[in-house]
Motif scaffolding. Structure first.
Motif, PDB file in Angstrom:
ATOM      1  N   PRO A  76      16.307  42.336  74.072  1.00 43.91           N
ATOM      2  CA  PRO A  76      17.188  41.790  73.027  1.00 43.91           C
ATOM      3  C   PRO A  76      16.502  40.667  72.255  1.00 43.91           C
ATOM      4  O   PRO A  76      15.796  39.845  72.848  1.00 43.91           O
ATOM      5  CB  PRO A  76      18.378  41.248  73.834  1.00 43.91           C
ATOM      6  N   GLY A 112      11.257  42.255  69.719  1.00 44.25           N
ATOM      7  CA  GLY A 112      12.704  42.384  69.798  1.00 44.25           C
ATOM      8  C   GLY A 112      13.256  43.472  68.899  1.00 44.25           C
ATOM      9  O   GLY A 112      14.457  43.773  68.950  1.00 44.25           O
ATOM     10  N   ASP A 144      21.396  48.827  70.734  1.00 43.23           N
ATOM     11  CA  ASP A 144      21.730  47.934  69.625  1.00 43.23           C
ATOM     12  C   ASP A 144      23.045  47.197  69.881  1.00 43.23           C
ATOM     13  O   ASP A 144      23.167  45.991  69.612  1.00 43.23           O
ATOM     14  CB  ASP A 144      21.834  48.724  68.318  1.00 43.23           C
ATOM     15  N   GLU A 190      24.439  46.581  72.802  1.00 49.94           N
ATOM     16  CA  GLU A 190      24.251  45.623  73.900  1.00 49.94           C
ATOM     17  C   GLU A 190      23.561  44.355  73.414  1.00 49.94           C
ATOM     18  O   GLU A 190      23.918  43.244  73.812  1.00 49.94           O
ATOM     19  CB  GLU A 190      23.458  46.285  75.034  1.00 49.94           C
ATOM     20  N   HIS A 191      22.553  44.508  72.561  1.00 49.64           N
ATOM     21  CA  HIS A 191      21.872  43.332  72.010  1.00 49.64           C
ATOM     22  C   HIS A 191      22.844  42.493  71.181  1.00 49.64           C
ATOM     23  O   HIS A 191      22.836  41.254  71.254  1.00 49.64           O
ATOM     24  CB  HIS A 191      20.697  43.764  71.131  1.00 49.64           C
ATOM     25  N   ASP A 231      25.116  38.301  79.534  1.00 51.14           N
ATOM     26  CA  ASP A 231      24.506  39.621  79.703  1.00 51.14           C
ATOM     27  C   ASP A 231      25.602  40.655  79.469  1.00 51.14           C
ATOM     28  O   ASP A 231      26.796  40.376  79.653  1.00 51.14           O
ATOM     29  CB  ASP A 231      23.907  39.767  81.110  1.00 51.14           C
TER      30      ASP A 231
END
Length: 568
Positions: free
Chosen positions: A322, A362, A479, A481-482, A492
């Protein structure tokens, strides 16, 4: 499994071509150790932290070479024959490295078993591989491994020897303590495994799909060592990997020790504070770890800074990186961070490079290494005719319609790989039956990973086929999750599938956070900041204190999703 392994090997034409290209050789990593022990006998090869003894153990190349010879003789003395399997279920101790080289010299195939395996998984793995010997600690992590193995032995008729590191007296196992300390014994001369023979059986993590067994040779393990990071130079390098020796990343780090003569650090302790102390005290220059381990390391470094001035590069492995975590790593650990893609079946064969912009790791997983070939197919494509090949330093070139148009449209593509660093076979974990070999699909291996073009000739990681969410619209899991990490309070996050009242598969966010995020506010944040399609937005959010992880730091998503279903 011995019979199945006899039929596993490289295609003669491919082996010839890889040798002509310089990727494969006629020697093994055991030969590399002999050469290093002869030319640099006193140079440090291995540093291993032993938590129970609270000490760092150093082995030189000469010491590692001597002990590997002694243990190889001991294995032959126990009756281990060429092609038989020796299982290794040990922490990242120096004995583990010695045993791995010793197996090659004794002609045995080593099968490293993750310590994450419980008794059932361990027994199943021993039965499928037909292991004739298994090495375990007497006790470790509160588990009496020697006693558990002794209880299983009656159900494992092929298991002739239980090798115990520690006290073997109570369980009837074999100690081999003297051999591990370098004491030679008379034994029948054996034939070492050659560079093209199966020498290691590795277990895939099984985090997103069914775990299977991966067969590697010395050549397939060694072929991927010449990655883009070698441009950073080798003088004064000390490498560290937080992945255990029982995983492919740890085993390949052992290859770096022997081939590149670069000392490597391992630890049987997961504590981030201990890791940072070790990195500082031993002058580590290169760290290989997972994104989730990096998160704990950055948190700990902020809490109590250490002198990490010798650290030159951080390699992020085993998952997408990320952007917010990349920034934290660059600020607290090291400004040079490389994002690397790989899997148990291959080496780390796609990566960003030291000359890339600081933020690039990243955004991209970079370019394939020079020895690797990649094929990109539409996400639902199964026809092997459509392909894109790429080589390091050059833009992927479309050969049959997937390429420039896909790059412009951001199309999600399925990644296939081929090359000298790809394994010799994958095998069913229950039956030992060959699932894939280079004879299939002209050597192309379907990775099961989804990528898109990064806009500069490389690739972006989108997700995994086994993790894909959405029966109407493919959701870019990585994407989302980031993006979740940019919401206040979330440390997290992972996305798992959930079934809505209409029976459709939709995303659920599971987060580690101080409080449970307000779902409408979270959805509004993702919509406003990233412009995500409505189908990408989580329809449910749940909070946990910690994720179930593998030893490599990967989230065990199926376990997490199962827990969610049982608590709804």
């Amino acid at each position: 499994m011995t019979g199945a392994l006899d039929a596993v090997g490289p295609a003669p034409e491919a082996a010839r071509r890889y040798r002509e290209q310089g990727w494969w050789r006629d020697t093994t990593f055991s030969d590399s150790l002999r050469c290093a022990a002869r030319q640099e006998p006193k140079s440090t090869a291995l540093l291993t932290w032993r938590r129970r003894e609270n000490r760092l153990v150093r082995l030189s190349f000469a010491e590692l070479d001597l002990r590997a010879d002694a243990v190889a003789e001991a294995l032959r003395g126990l009756g281990v024959r060429r092609g038989e399997v020796v299982a290794c279920r040990l922490p990242s101790w120096w004995e583990t490295a010695v045993l791995m080289v010793a197996c090659l010299r004794a002609g045995a195939v080593v099968a490293p078993l993750p310590l994450l395996f419980g008794p059932y998984e361990t027994e199943r793995a021993l039965a499928t591989t037909g292991a004739v010997a298994c090495a375990v600690p007497d006790e470790w992590g509160g588990v009496p491994h020697a006693r558990v193995l002794a209880e299983q032995a009656s159900r494992l008729p092929r298991l002739r020897h239980r090798i115990i590191i520690g006290d073997a007296s109570d369980t009837g196992g074999v100690s081999l303590r003297a051999s591990f300390n370098g004491e030679r014994v008379a034994a029948e001369r054996g034939e070492p495994l050659g560079p093209d023979a199966v020498c290691a059986l590795l277990f895939s993590s099984g985090t997103t799909g069914r775990s299977h067994i991966v067969a590697h040779s010395s050549n397939t393990l060694l072929a991927g060592l010449d990655d883009r990071a070698q441009t950073l130079g080798s003088d004064g390098r000390v490498c560290a990997t937080t992945g255990g020796l029982n995983y492919s990343s740890g085993l390949r780090q052992l290859m770096r020790i022997l081939e590149l003569r670069v000392p490597a650090l391992y630890s049987d302790c997961r504590d981030p504070g201990r890791w940072l102390d070790l990195i500082a005290d031993t002058g580590v220059t290169d760290v290989r770890t997972s994104p989730r381990k990096l998160r704990t390391l950055t948190d700990e470094q902020r809490r109590r800074p250490r002198d990490l001035s010798r650290l030159r590069v951080v390699h992020s492995l085993a998952g997408p990186l990320p952007p917010v975590l990349l920034t934290a790593v660059q600020e607290t650990l090291c400004p040079v961070v490389l994002n690397t893609w790989g899997m148990t079946e291959t080496s780390s064969l796609i990566s960003t490079g030291p000359a890339d912009p600081a933020h690039w790791a990243g955004h991209s997983i970079g370019l394939p290494h020079i020895c690797a070939q990649t094929r990109l197919l539409p996400e639902t494509e199964t026809d092997a005719e459509t392909q894109t090949k790429a080589s390091a330093g050059s833009r992927p070139r479309a050969e049959a319609g997937v390429g420039a148009a896909a790059e412009r449209s951001g199309e999600v593509l399925r990644l296939w790989v081929r090359g000298p660093q790809v394994c010799l076979a994958t095998l069913d974990r229950d039956t030992g039956r060959v699932l894939w070999s280079p004879a299939h699909d002209d050597g192309w291996l379907d990775t099961g990973d989804l990528v898109s073009h990064d806009g500069s000739g490389g690739l972006r990681f989108v997700g995994r086929v086994a993790e894909r969410i959405g029966d109407r619209w493919l959701i870019p899991v990585a994407d989302v999750e980031h993006a979740l990490l940019t919401y206040p309070g979330i440390r997290d996050a992972v996305l798992v599938p959930w079934t809505d009242p209409d029976g459709h598969e939709v995303p659920c966010a599971i987060v580690i956070s101080t409080t449970l995020p307000h779902l409408p506010a979270l959805r509004a944040h993702l919509r406003a900041r990233y412009g995500f399609h409505e189908s990408y937005l989580p329809v449910r959010v749940a909070r946990v204190d910690a994720f179930p992880l593998t030893e490599l730091g990967k989230v065990r998503r199926r376990v997490l999703a199962d827990r969610l279903r049982t608590t709804q």
